[in-house]
Design a protein around this motif. Structure first.
Motif, PDB file in Angstrom:
ATOM      1  N   ASP A 186       0.864  -1.176   0.000  1.00 48.85           N
ATOM      2  CA  ASP A 186       0.000   0.000   0.000  1.00 48.85           C
ATOM      3  C   ASP A 186       0.900   1.225   0.000  1.00 48.85           C
ATOM      4  O   ASP A 186       1.797   1.344   0.855  1.00 48.85           O
ATOM      5  CB  ASP A 186      -0.897   0.021   1.242  1.00 48.85           C
ATOM      6  CG  ASP A 186      -2.011  -1.019   1.164  1.00 48.85           C
ATOM      7  OD1 ASP A 186      -2.745  -0.996   0.165  1.00 48.85           O
ATOM      8  OD2 ASP A 186      -2.113  -1.840   2.088  1.00 48.85           O
ATOM      9  N   LEU A 187       0.664   2.130  -0.948  1.00 47.65           N
ATOM     10  CA  LEU A 187       1.525   3.290  -1.107  1.00 47.65           C
ATOM     11  C   LEU A 187       0.691   4.557  -1.170  1.00 47.65           C
ATOM     12  O   LEU A 187      -0.419   4.553  -1.725  1.00 47.65           O
ATOM     13  CB  LEU A 187       2.378   3.176  -2.383  1.00 47.65           C
ATOM     14  CG  LEU A 187       3.245   1.914  -2.489  1.00 47.65           C
ATOM     15  CD1 LEU A 187       2.561   0.905  -3.401  1.00 47.65           C
ATOM     16  CD2 LEU A 187       4.623   2.242  -3.013  1.00 47.65           C
ATOM     17  N   GLU A 188       1.246   5.623  -0.600  1.00 43.53           N
ATOM     18  CA  GLU A 188       0.616   6.933  -0.663  1.00 43.53           C
ATOM     19  C   GLU A 188       1.613   7.921  -1.262  1.00 43.53           C
ATOM     20  O   GLU A 188       2.733   8.076  -0.750  1.00 43.53           O
ATOM     21  CB  GLU A 188       0.178   7.404   0.724  1.00 43.53           C
ATOM     22  CG  GLU A 188      -0.878   6.512   1.383  1.00 43.53           C
ATOM     23  CD  GLU A 188      -2.213   6.530   0.657  1.00 43.53           C
ATOM     24  OE1 GLU A 188      -2.519   7.557  -0.005  1.00 43.53           O
ATOM     25  OE2 GLU A 188      -2.954   5.522   0.758  1.00 43.53           O
ATOM     26  N   PHE A 189       1.210   8.549  -2.351  1.00 46.32           N
ATOM     27  CA  PHE A 189       2.012   9.563  -3.012  1.00 46.32           C
ATOM     28  C   PHE A 189       1.297  10.913  -2.910  1.00 46.32           C
ATOM     29  O   PHE A 189       0.120  10.993  -2.536  1.00 46.32           O
ATOM     30  CB  PHE A 189       2.199   9.240  -4.501  1.00 46.32           C
ATOM     31  CG  PHE A 189       2.814   7.901  -4.794  1.00 46.32           C
ATOM     32  CD1 PHE A 189       4.190   7.755  -4.880  1.00 46.32           C
ATOM     33  CD2 PHE A 189       2.029   6.770  -5.009  1.00 46.32           C
ATOM     34  CE1 PHE A 189       4.771   6.532  -5.172  1.00 46.32           C
ATOM     35  CE2 PHE A 189       2.594   5.544  -5.304  1.00 46.32           C
ATOM     36  CZ  PHE A 189       3.964   5.421  -5.386  1.00 46.32           C
ATOM     37  N   ARG A 190       2.006  11.964  -3.289  1.00 43.05           N
ATOM     38  CA  ARG A 190       1.407  13.277  -3.409  1.00 43.05           C
ATOM     39  C   ARG A 190       2.041  13.993  -4.579  1.00 43.05           C
ATOM     40  O   ARG A 190       3.270  13.909  -4.761  1.00 43.05           O
ATOM     41  CB  ARG A 190       1.639  14.094  -2.127  1.00 43.05           C
ATOM     42  CG  ARG A 190       0.830  15.383  -2.066  1.00 43.05           C
ATOM     43  CD  ARG A 190       1.126  16.137  -0.787  1.00 43.05           C
ATOM     44  NE  ARG A 190       2.449  16.756  -0.861  1.00 43.05           N
ATOM     45  CZ  ARG A 190       3.117  17.205   0.202  1.00 43.05           C
ATOM     46  NH1 ARG A 190       2.619  17.050   1.417  1.00 43.05           N
ATOM     47  NH2 ARG A 190       4.293  17.790   0.057  1.00 43.05           N
ATOM     48  N   ASP A 191       1.238  14.661  -5.412  1.00 48.34           N
ATOM     49  CA  ASP A 191       1.853  15.405  -6.499  1.00 48.34           C
ATOM     50  C   ASP A 191       2.285  16.785  -6.007  1.00 48.34           C
ATOM     51  O   ASP A 191       2.039  17.169  -4.861  1.00 48.34           O
ATOM     52  CB  ASP A 191       0.955  15.452  -7.738  1.00 48.34           C
ATOM     53  CG  ASP A 191      -0.191  16.452  -7.656  1.00 48.34           C
ATOM     54  OD1 ASP A 191      -0.260  17.239  -6.699  1.00 48.34           O
ATOM     55  OD2 ASP A 191      -1.035  16.449  -8.588  1.00 48.34           O
ATOM     56  N   THR A 192       2.960  17.536  -6.869  1.00 50.01           N
ATOM     57  CA  THR A 192       3.569  18.791  -6.449  1.00 50.01           C
ATOM     58  C   THR A 192       2.555  19.876  -6.136  1.00 50.01           C
ATOM     59  O   THR A 192       2.918  20.924  -5.589  1.00 50.01           O
ATOM     60  CB  THR A 192       4.549  19.289  -7.523  1.00 50.01           C
ATOM     61  OG1 THR A 192       3.886  19.315  -8.806  1.00 50.01           O
ATOM     62  CG2 THR A 192       5.762  18.382  -7.603  1.00 50.01           C
ATOM     63  N   ALA A 193       1.279  19.663  -6.467  1.00 51.22           N
ATOM     64  CA  ALA A 193       0.216  20.596  -6.085  1.00 51.22           C
ATOM     65  C   ALA A 193      -0.572  20.097  -4.872  1.00 51.22           C
ATOM     66  O   ALA A 193      -1.538  20.732  -4.457  1.00 51.22           O
ATOM     67  CB  ALA A 193      -0.733  20.836  -7.261  1.00 51.22           C
ATOM     68  N   GLY A 194      -0.176  18.957  -4.332  1.00 58.44           N
ATOM     69  CA  GLY A 194      -0.814  18.431  -3.131  1.00 58.44           C
ATOM     70  C   GLY A 194      -1.870  17.378  -3.355  1.00 58.44           C
ATOM     71  O   GLY A 194      -2.435  16.866  -2.378  1.00 58.44           O
ATOM     72  N   ALA A 195      -2.168  17.000  -4.591  1.00 58.82           N
ATOM     73  CA  ALA A 195      -3.192  15.987  -4.847  1.00 58.82           C
ATOM     74  C   ALA A 195      -2.713  14.615  -4.367  1.00 58.82           C
ATOM     75  O   ALA A 195      -1.596  14.193  -4.702  1.00 58.82           O
ATOM     76  CB  ALA A 195      -3.531  15.924  -6.334  1.00 58.82           C
ATOM     77  N   PRO A 196      -3.538  13.889  -3.592  1.00 54.43           N
ATOM     78  CA  PRO A 196      -3.127  12.570  -3.092  1.00 54.43           C
ATOM     79  C   PRO A 196      -3.275  11.490  -4.164  1.00 54.43           C
ATOM     80  O   PRO A 196      -4.204  11.522  -4.985  1.00 54.43           O
ATOM     81  CB  PRO A 196      -4.082  12.326  -1.934  1.00 54.43           C
ATOM     82  CG  PRO A 196      -5.313  13.100  -2.293  1.00 54.43           C
ATOM     83  CD  PRO A 196      -4.850  14.311  -3.040  1.00 54.43           C
ATOM     84  N   ILE A 197      -2.366  10.534  -4.119  1.00 55.74           N
ATOM     85  CA  ILE A 197      -2.366   9.403  -5.041  1.00 55.74           C
ATOM     86  C   ILE A 197      -2.166   8.145  -4.210  1.00 55.74           C
ATOM     87  O   ILE A 197      -1.135   8.002  -3.535  1.00 55.74           O
ATOM     88  CB  ILE A 197      -1.239   9.520  -6.086  1.00 55.74           C
ATOM     89  CG1 ILE A 197      -1.374  10.812  -6.904  1.00 55.74           C
ATOM     90  CG2 ILE A 197      -1.219   8.299  -7.009  1.00 55.74           C
ATOM     91  CD1 ILE A 197      -0.131  11.173  -7.702  1.00 55.74           C
ATOM     92  N   SER A 198      -3.141   7.250  -4.215  1.00 59.59           N
ATOM     93  CA  SER A 198      -3.021   6.006  -3.460  1.00 59.59           C
ATOM     94  C   SER A 198      -2.856   4.832  -4.414  1.00 59.59           C
ATOM     95  O   SER A 198      -3.397   4.832  -5.525  1.00 59.59           O
ATOM     96  CB  SER A 198      -4.256   5.788  -2.582  1.00 59.59           C
ATOM     97  OG  SER A 198      -5.418   5.603  -3.371  1.00 59.59           O
ATOM     98  N   MET A 199      -2.115   3.833  -3.968  1.00 61.69           N
ATOM     99  CA  MET A 199      -1.878   2.648  -4.790  1.00 61.69           C
ATOM    100  C   MET A 199      -2.018   1.405  -3.927  1.00 61.69           C
ATOM    101  O   MET A 199      -1.387   1.288  -2.876  1.00 61.69           O
ATOM    102  CB  MET A 199      -0.496   2.714  -5.436  1.00 61.69           C
ATOM    103  CG  MET A 199      -0.112   1.456  -6.204  1.00 61.69           C
ATOM    104  SD  MET A 199       1.445   1.641  -7.124  1.00 61.69           S
ATOM    105  CE  MET A 199       0.859   2.571  -8.534  1.00 61.69           C
ATOM    106  N   ASP A 200      -2.842   0.473  -4.387  1.00 62.29           N
ATOM    107  CA  ASP A 200      -3.111  -0.796  -3.710  1.00 62.29           C
ATOM    108  C   ASP A 200      -2.627  -1.910  -4.626  1.00 62.29           C
ATOM    109  O   ASP A 200      -3.216  -2.158  -5.684  1.00 62.29           O
ATOM    110  CB  ASP A 200      -4.612  -0.901  -3.435  1.00 62.29           C
ATOM    111  CG  ASP A 200      -5.046  -2.277  -2.938  1.00 62.29           C
ATOM    112  OD1 ASP A 200      -4.176  -3.116  -2.641  1.00 62.29           O
ATOM    113  OD2 ASP A 200      -6.268  -2.514  -2.872  1.00 62.29           O
ATOM    114  N   LEU A 201      -1.560  -2.584  -4.223  1.00 60.26           N
ATOM    115  CA  LEU A 201      -0.986  -3.675  -5.003  1.00 60.26           C
ATOM    116  C   LEU A 201      -1.139  -4.985  -4.238  1.00 60.26           C
ATOM    117  O   LEU A 201      -0.855  -5.040  -3.044  1.00 60.26           O
ATOM    118  CB  LEU A 201       0.508  -3.437  -5.269  1.00 60.26           C
ATOM    119  CG  LEU A 201       0.922  -2.118  -5.900  1.00 60.26           C
ATOM    120  CD1 LEU A 201       2.444  -2.048  -6.028  1.00 60.26           C
ATOM    121  CD2 LEU A 201       0.269  -1.935  -7.266  1.00 60.26           C
TER     122      LEU A 201
END
Length: 308
Positions: free
Chosen positions: A206-221
Motif C-alpha cells: 500500500d503506497l501513498e504519493f502526493r503530487d507537487t500541487a498536493g493531490a493525493p495518489i493512493s496505490m493498492d498492489l
C-alpha cells in the motif's frame, strides 16, 4: 531500407507471447536469432545458449531484445553495447537505477540506441488519457492493481529474489502509466510492504504519493487476488472522473467509454524502430525510481509463507 536484424535473448513466457509476435508483425525487423540456455528456440531460426556465443559465432545482429530477469540484464546489455548493438530492455530496465544510468551513458558513448520498454504506456487508452488530463486539474488518484501471481508468474523464483521486485513487477506497469499521464510530478509519502516470511520481495503493498500541487495518489498492489483481476486507475479532476481499466486498454471519461484491441508490444517495437532509425535512445527510469523509493522508505510487514 534493410530490416533491423534482431535477436531475442531470454525465451520465456513474455518473449513467446509478446515479443516474437510483435517482431513478426513489424516489417522494420527480421528475427535473426534467439538466445536461451534452457529453451530450444524456434525451428529455422539460429539459436545459441548464450549471448556471447551469438556475438562470436553469428549470425550478425543489429539489435537485441533482453527478456531475461532484470538481475542478469546489465552484463548482457553492456556486452551488446560494447559492439554497437542496439538494446531493448524489458521492464523493469534493470535491477538498480545506477546500472541503468551506466548503460545509458555507454549507449550514448558508442552511438547505439538503448530503449527502456514500458509496455503498459502503449495500452490503447493511455495516450488519449494523457491528452485529456493535460487540460484538467487533478484532485485525487486511486490505483488498484491486483492479480493472481500463480496465474501470471507460475514457478518464477527469480521474481521473489532481491531485484525481482515481487508485486512491483506488475505494479511498476501502473507506475509507468501514471508517471506518463499525470500532468504534474509526484513523490512517495509512505508505504507498507507485505513480505511472505519465506520470500525476499513483497507480495502486496500500500503506497501513498502526493503530487507537487498536493493531490493525493493512493496505490493498492496485491498478488493474492483470485477470480477477476483488477488493473484500474481512477483520476478525479475538476471536469469529472477518468478511469483506465484492464491495464489501460479501456478508457472511460465523462463523454463516454473507449474500448480498443491490445497493441502494447507492437507499439513498443514501432517505437524501437523509430529510435534506431533516428539514432536516439529512450531510457525513462521514473517508474523504477518510485519503486526504489518504496523499498527505501517503506515499512515492512511479514505475512504467512507463499508457495506456488
Amino acid at each position: 531500407m534493410d530490416p533491423i536484424r534482431i535477436a531475442v535473448v531470454g525465451m520465456g513466457k513474455i518473449a513467446r507471447d509478446q515479443h516474437l509476435p510483435a517482431i513478426a508483425g513489424n516489417g522494420a525487423f527480421s528475427l535473426a536469432a534467439t538466445v536461451s540456455p534452457h529453451d530450444p528456440g524456434m525451428a529455422g531460426i539460429p539459436h545459441h545458449r548464450g549471448l556471447e556465443a551469438l556475438l562470436e559465432e553469428g549470425p550478425a545482429v543489429d539489435a537485441v531484445a533482453l527478456c531475461t530477469p532484470p538481475q542478469v540484464r546489465y552484463d548482457l546489455a553492456a556486452m551488446a553495447l560494447k559492439r554497437g548493438i542496439h538494446v531493448f530492455l524489458e521492464k523493469p530496465p534493470g535491477a538498480t537505477l545506477a546500472e541503468v544510468a551506466a548503460l545509458s551513458a555507454r549507449a550514448d558513448k558508442v552511438g547505439a540506441t538503448l530503449f527502456a520498454g514500458w509496455h503498459s504506456r502503449f495500452a490503447a487508452g493511455v495516450a488519449p488519457a494523457r491528452a485529456w488530463l493535460a487540460e484538467r486539474t487533478v484532485e485525487r488518484v486511486s490505483v488498484v492493481w491486483r492479480e493472481d501471481v500463480r496465474v501470471w508468474h507460475p514457478g518464477q523464483a527469480w521474481i521473489w529474489e532481491p531485484g525481482g521486485l515481487g508485486v512491483f513487477d506488475p505494479g511498476i506497469n501502473a507506475l509507468s502509466i501514471i508517471t506518463h499521464i499525470l500532468p504534474r510530478p509526484f513523490f512517495l509519502k509512505s508505504a507498507t510492504l507485505v513480505l511472505p516470511e519465506n520470500r525476499a520481495a513483497p507480495i502486496a503493498a500500500d503506497l501513498e504519493f502526493r503530487d507537487t500541487a498536493g493531490a493525493p495518489i493512493s496505490m493498492d498492489l496485491d498478488w493474492r487476488q483470485t477470480g477477476p483481476q483488477s488493473w484500474d486507475i481512477i483520476v478525479e479532476t475538476d471536469a469529472g472522473t477518468l478511469k483506465l481499466s484492464n491495464g489501460g486498454a479501456v478508457l472511460s471519461i465523462p463523454s463516454g467509454t473507449e474500448h480498443s484491441e491490445d497493441h502494447e508490444y507492437p507499439g513498443l517495437y514501432g517505437r524501437f524502430a523509430t529510435l534506431i532509425r533516428g539514432g536516439r535512445s529512450d531510457v525513462d527510469t521514473d517508474p523504477l525510481r518510485l519503486v526504489a523509493d518504496a523499498f527505501l522508505r517503506g515499512r515492512r510487514e511479514i505475512t504467512e509463507p507463499f508457495h506456488d
